[in-house]
Design a protein around this motif. Structure first.
Motif, mmCIF file in Angstrom:
data_model
loop_
_atom_site.group_PDB
_atom_site.id
_atom_site.type_symbol
_atom_site.label_atom_id
_atom_site.label_comp_id
_atom_site.label_asym_id
_atom_site.label_seq_id
_atom_site.Cartn_x
_atom_site.Cartn_y
_atom_site.Cartn_z
ATOM 1 N N ARG A 186 74.810 28.157 18.145
ATOM 2 C CA ARG A 186 74.536 27.542 19.454
ATOM 3 C C ARG A 186 75.481 27.932 20.582
ATOM 4 O O ARG A 186 76.680 28.113 20.372
ATOM 5 N N CYS B 55 67.380 30.921 13.405
ATOM 6 C CA CYS B 55 68.433 31.400 14.292
ATOM 7 C C CYS B 55 69.566 31.967 13.432
ATOM 8 O O CYS B 55 69.537 31.869 12.207
ATOM 9 N N CYS C 247 71.195 30.320 9.990
ATOM 10 C CA CYS C 247 70.569 29.016 9.739
ATOM 11 C C CYS C 247 69.848 29.026 8.402
ATOM 12 O O CYS C 247 69.133 29.969 8.084
ATOM 13 N N CYS D 18 63.496 26.507 11.281
ATOM 14 C CA CYS D 18 62.403 25.672 11.803
ATOM 15 C C CYS D 18 61.500 26.438 12.763
ATOM 16 O O CYS D 18 60.438 25.962 13.121
ATOM 17 N N CYS E 242 73.717 23.321 15.266
ATOM 18 C CA CYS E 242 72.423 22.856 15.767
ATOM 19 C C CYS E 242 72.205 21.394 15.387
ATOM 20 O O CYS E 242 72.480 20.981 14.272
HETATM 21 S S1 SF4 Z 1 67.254 24.410 12.648
HETATM 22 FE FE1 SF4 Z 1 68.300 24.890 14.592
HETATM 23 S S2 SF4 Z 1 69.455 26.756 14.160
HETATM 24 FE FE2 SF4 Z 1 67.898 26.555 12.555
HETATM 25 S S3 SF4 Z 1 66.091 27.710 13.253
HETATM 26 FE FE3 SF4 Z 1 65.816 25.597 13.905
HETATM 27 S S4 SF4 Z 1 66.661 25.544 15.995
HETATM 28 FE FE4 SF4 Z 1 67.460 27.409 15.017
#
Ligand code: SF4
Lengths: 618, 81
Positions: free
Chosen positions: A82, A294, A297, A301, A512
Motif C-alpha cells: 500500500r 497486489c 498478497c 481479491c 491492506c
Molecule cells: S486483499 Fe488487498 S492487497 Fe490483496 S489483492 Fe485485495 S486489495 Fe490487493
C-alpha cells in the motif's frame, strides 16, 4: 549518507520535488515522527499538518501532495502493497488519505524512498521519473490528453525501462473533475476525494518508478516468524482464504441487499430488485476470468473480468474502443453499487464497461456513480430538463450511465455539472437535499438508516463519507469480530471509535485493510516491530491510531470544519426507509454522537479538548 | 406450509443449476430453521448467516411460518460465530 542509513523498515529518505522551481531534494525522514506516526496515512498527515496551511485552495499551487508508504510496504508481509496519497481533497476541502495497492508503493521503497512530497505547480505538463537515486522532472506535453491506459503504455515505451511502474492521471484529472483519482498498474486507484484533480492542478501527469533496492529488516528472523504466523491465520479464515479470492468484494451485493441496506436510486430505496444481476455470484459465474493479487498478497481479491462477444460492443464508447474485447479489472462492490443499484442499473455488462471507463479516464467510480445517481434524481424530480442533460438521465438507464462517464471526464455538456460532484451539483440546481454524503463526499455502499453504526462512521469520517475509515459493517452485518444488531445504537459509539483508531494504524503500516477480515493488529505487530526495530506494544499501536485520527481532525478544524459538519443528509435522519427488511428506519445519529464525543475525550461541541491534545502529544 | 429460500455464494450448488439460488419449499407445519437446513442438505457449519425476512437469527430451533423468506450465506461472506 547520513544517519538515515541506520533505519530499517523505513528507507529513511524523503524525496521532495518543487514543481514550480524544478528543485529536487532528498532529505532524511524525521525519525521521531516515523516512530510516533509509523508511515503511510499517519506520517503523511503529520508532514502535511506541519508543512501546510490547511486553508489553502486544494487546486492551488499552495496545496501539497504526499505519496507515502509504510514500513511494511514492499516487504513480503501479506498485502504489503500500500501507498497513500495525502493532500487537501478537491472534492471535500478536508484532509484526505487515499489508498492504493498494486505494485507502485513497493517500487517506491525499492527506489529508496518512504515518501515523495510534491509542492507548487509545473509551468507545463510534466512527469516525474525516478530510477533509484536518479530523479528527473520531464516534459509531458505529448502525454497530456491521453487516458490512463494510453499513458502507461506510451510512457513505459518512452522511458525504455520495461519494469517501470507508473501512477498517472487521466483526462478527468487534467480537467479537474472533483472526484478524479490517481491510477497505478492500469486498474488500481487512489480513488477518493479528488486526489487526481489535485495532481492535475499541478500539471503533473505521472510518476514513473523503478527501484532495484529492497527493504532492510531490523530482525529478519523475528520478522519471518511474524509473517508466517499471519499467513497461517489468513489461510484459516473463510473470508480471506476462500470468500475474497473466490468472489471478491462483490460478494457483498447480495449480503447487503438481503439486509435491506443496499442504497438504491440515490437512497430513495434500500432494496434493489435487480441485485442478483450485478452480484458477485453472477460476476463469478458469467464474466470472471481470474482473480488477481497486489504485491505480496496472499488473499488476491482482485477481479479480472471480460466482456465476451457482443457484450463488448453493447454500449458504444469513443474511449479506447480497441480495449473492449480484452479483459480488465473490477468491478469492486462499491463501484457496482454506485453505478449499479444507486443508479438503478441492473446490467452487469454496463457496470463492467463503466468501471473500465472510470479506470481509463481516471475517475473515482464511487463518486462518479453516486453523482450520476443524484443527477438522475434531479432529472426525475424535474430540477433539470432534457434540454440541459441532452440525454434522458433516467434511473435504470445503462446508456445514460456510460455516456455520462465520458462526458464527465471531459466536462462536456451536462458532464460539466456532474464533474463538480453531487454536493456542488445539487446546490447549483437548487436541490441540495439530493446530495447523499458528508463533507462533500458521497456515501459508500451501505445504508446508514439500516446499519446505524455506519451512520456515525460516515458522519465523523475525517475525509468525508467513507466506508474505509470505520468498517462497522464487519460487526453489524458480518459478525466480525462479534455480531452486533445493525438496528441498535447501543455500543456503536465505542465500536466506531475502536475501528477508526485501529484502521488508522493499519493504514500507517503499509498493509491492506482487507487483512482485518482474518487478522488483527496483534498479528501485524510482530512484523512491524521486527521490520523497524522499534519495540511497539499493542497498546501503543492503538494509541498511534488514536493520534492519527485526532491529528486529521485537528487539521480539519484548522481548515474550518466543526462538530456541525458531523452530520448526515435529511433523508437519512428524517425520511423512514419506505420498504424492505429495514422499513421504517431512520439513522439515529443524535443517540450516538454525544457518546462518541465523550469517548473521544472531546468537548460537547465536537472540538478536540486541550487535554486530549496533550495526552496524544499533538 | 411454504417458505421461499435463497442460497448464496457456494451454497448455490445445493440447488439445481439455473435456479439462481432460489427455490420454494414445502415444509411440515412447525418446521424449524434446523429442519430446513437439514432438508437442504447443508452442513450446519456452512449455514453461517441466516436471515428470516431480512433479520439475522442464530435461533435455529425457531419455528418458521407460512410465507417466510429465508436467506442463507456460507462463511465465505463473513457471518457471526
Ligand atoms: S486483499 Fe488487498 S492487497 Fe490483496 S489483492 Fe485485495 S486489495 Fe490487493
Amino acid at each position: 549518507m547520513s544517519a538515515t542509513n541506520t533505519m530499517h523498515g523505513w528507507t529513511g529518505t524523503v524525496l521532495r520535488v518543487n514543481l514550480t522551481t524544478g528543485s529536487i531534494t532528498k532529505e532524511p525522514l524525521n525519525a521521531e515522527w516515523a516512530r510516533d506516526y509509523v508511515g503511510g496515512r499517519g506520517l503523511g498527515v503529520k508532514y502535511l499538518y506541519e508543512e501546510m496551511e490547511p486553508s489553502v485552495d486544494p487546486l492551488s499551487p499552495e496545496n501539497k501532495m504526499i505519496f507515502a508508504t509504510g514500513p511494511l510496504t514492499g516487504t513480503n508481509a501479506s498485502c504489503g502493497s500500500r501507498y497513500m496519497v495525502v493532500t487537501k481533497g478537491a472534492l471535500t476541502n478536508a484532509v484526505t488519505t487515499s489508498n492504493s495497492g498494486g505494485f507502485w508503493g513497493p517500487e517506491m521503497k525499492f527506489a529508496g524512498y518512504d515518501m515523495i512530497i510534491l509542492e507548487g505547480k509545473a509551468a507545463q505538463p510534466s512527469y516525474l521519473w525516478v530510477y533509484d537515486d536518479r530523479v528527473e522532472l520531464r516534459d509531458a506535453t505529448h502525454l497530456w490528453g491521453k487516458t490512463v491506459w494510453q499513458t502507461e503504455e506510451a510512457l513505459r515505451a518512452e522511458i525504455g525501462v520495461p519494469d517501470s511502474i507508473i501512477a498517472s492521471i487521466g483526462p478527468a484529472g487534467e480537467n479537474l473533475v472533483r472526484f478524479a483519482c490517481i491510477m497505478n498498474d492500469l486498474h488500481r486507484a487512489a480513488g477518493r476525494s479528488g486526489v487526481g484533480a489535485v495532481m492535475g492542478s499541478k500539471n503533473l501527469k505521472a510518476i514513473a518508478l523503478r527501484g532495484t533496492g529492497g527493504v532492510s529488516l531490523a530482525d529478519p528472523q523475528a520478522y519471518m516468524e511474524g509473517q508466517w504466523a499471519m499467513k497461517e491465520k489468513l489461510r484459516q479464515s473463510p473470508v480471506t482464504a476462500e470468500g475474497l479470492p473466490m468472489y471478491g468484494t462483490e460478494v457483498l451485493v447480495n449480503v447487503i441487499n438481503e439486509h435491506g441496506a443496499l442504497p438504491t436510486r440515490n437512497h430513495q430505496q434500500t432494496v434493489f430488485d435487480e441485485a442478483e444481476n450485478i452480484s458477485g455470484e453472477t460476476l463469478t459465474e458469467t464474466r470472471l476470468v481470474a482473480n488477481k493479487a497486489c504485491f505480496s498478497c496472499t488473499i488476491a481479491c482482485g477481479r479480472v473480468s471480460t466482456l465476451p462477444g457482443e457484450a463488448s460492443s453493447k454500449y458504444s464508447v469513443t474511449t479506447n474502443p480497441q480495449n473492449w474485447k480484452i479483459a480488465g479489472e473490477g468491478p469492486e462492490y462499491e463501484a457496482a453499487w454506485a453505478m449499479g443499484s444507486e443508479c438503478g442499473v441492473g446490467d452487469l455488462d454496463a457496470l463492467i464497461k463503466a468501471n473500465w471507463l472510470c479506470n481509463d479516464l481516471g475517475m473515482d467510480s464511487i463518486s462518479f456513480g453516486a453523482s450520476v445517481a443524484a443527477a438522475m434524481e434531479l432529472f426525475e424530480k424535474g430540477a433539470v430538463s432534457q434540454d440541459q442533460t441532452e440525454i434522458p438521465l433516467e434511473f435504470g438507464s445503462a446508456e445514460a450511465l456510460i455516456a455520462m462517464a465520458e462526458k464527465t471526464a471531459y466536462r462536456q455538456g451536462f458532464g460539466d455539472a456532474v464533474a463538480e460532484g453531487s454536493k456542488r451539483m445539487t446546490e447549483n440546481f437548487g436541490r441540495p437535499e439530493f446530495f447523499m454524503g458528508v463533507r462533500g463526499q458521497e456515501f459508500a455502499a451501505y445504508e446508514a438508516r439500516a446499519i446505524q453504526g455506519m451512520g456515525l462512521g460516515y458522519a465523523t469520517s475525517n475525509r468525508g463519507a467513507c466506508h474505509l475509515k470505520a468498517y462497522t459493517v464487519a460487526a453489524e452485518i458480518l459478525g466480525l469480530p462479534r455480531q452486533m444488531d445493525p438496528r441498535a445504537t447501543e455500543e456503536k459509539a465505542e465500536i466506531t471509535k475502536v475501528f477508526q483508531d485501529a484502521t488508522s494504524t493499519v493504514d500507517a503500516t503499509g498493509l491492506c485493510q482487507f487483512l482485518t477480515f482474518g487478522v488483527g493488529l496483534e498479528e501485524m505487530l510482530p512484523q512491524l516491530s521486527a521490520a523497524t526495530g522499534v519495540a511497539y506494544t499493542l497498546e501503543e499501536l492503538v494509541h498511534i491510531g488514536e493520534r492519527i485520527w485526532n491529528l486529521e481532525r485537528l487539521w480539519n478544524e484548522r481548515a474550518g470544519f466543526t462538530g456541525k459538519d458531523d452530520t448526515l443528509p435529511k433523508r437519512i435522519l428524517e425520511e423512514p426507509i419506505p420498504s424492505g427488511p429495514a422499513k421504517g428506519e431512520v439513522n439515529r445519529l443524535g443517540e450516538m454522537l454525544p457518546e462518541y464525543y465523550e469517548l473521544r475525550g472531546w468537548e460537547k461541541d465536537g472540538k478536540i479538548s486541550e487535554a486530549k491534545k496533550k495526552e496524544l502529544g499533538l | 406450509m411454504r417458505v421461499s429460500i435463497k442460497l448464496f455464494a457456494n451454497l448455490r450448488k445445493k440447488l439445481p443449476k439455473g435456479s439462481m439460488g432460489k427455490a420454494t419449499l414445502d415444509l411440515v407445519e412447525q418446521a424449524t430453521i434446523n429442519d430446513l437446513i437439514h432438508q437442504l442438505d447443508i452442513p450446519l457449519d456452512l449455514a453461517q448467516m441466516v436471515l428470516v425476512n431480512g433479520e439475522q437469527t442464530r435461533e435455529f430451533g425457531q419455528a418458521l411460518t407460512d410465507g417466510d423468506q429465508v436467506s442463507i450465506f456460507p462463511p465465505v461472506a463473513g457471518g457471526s460465530e
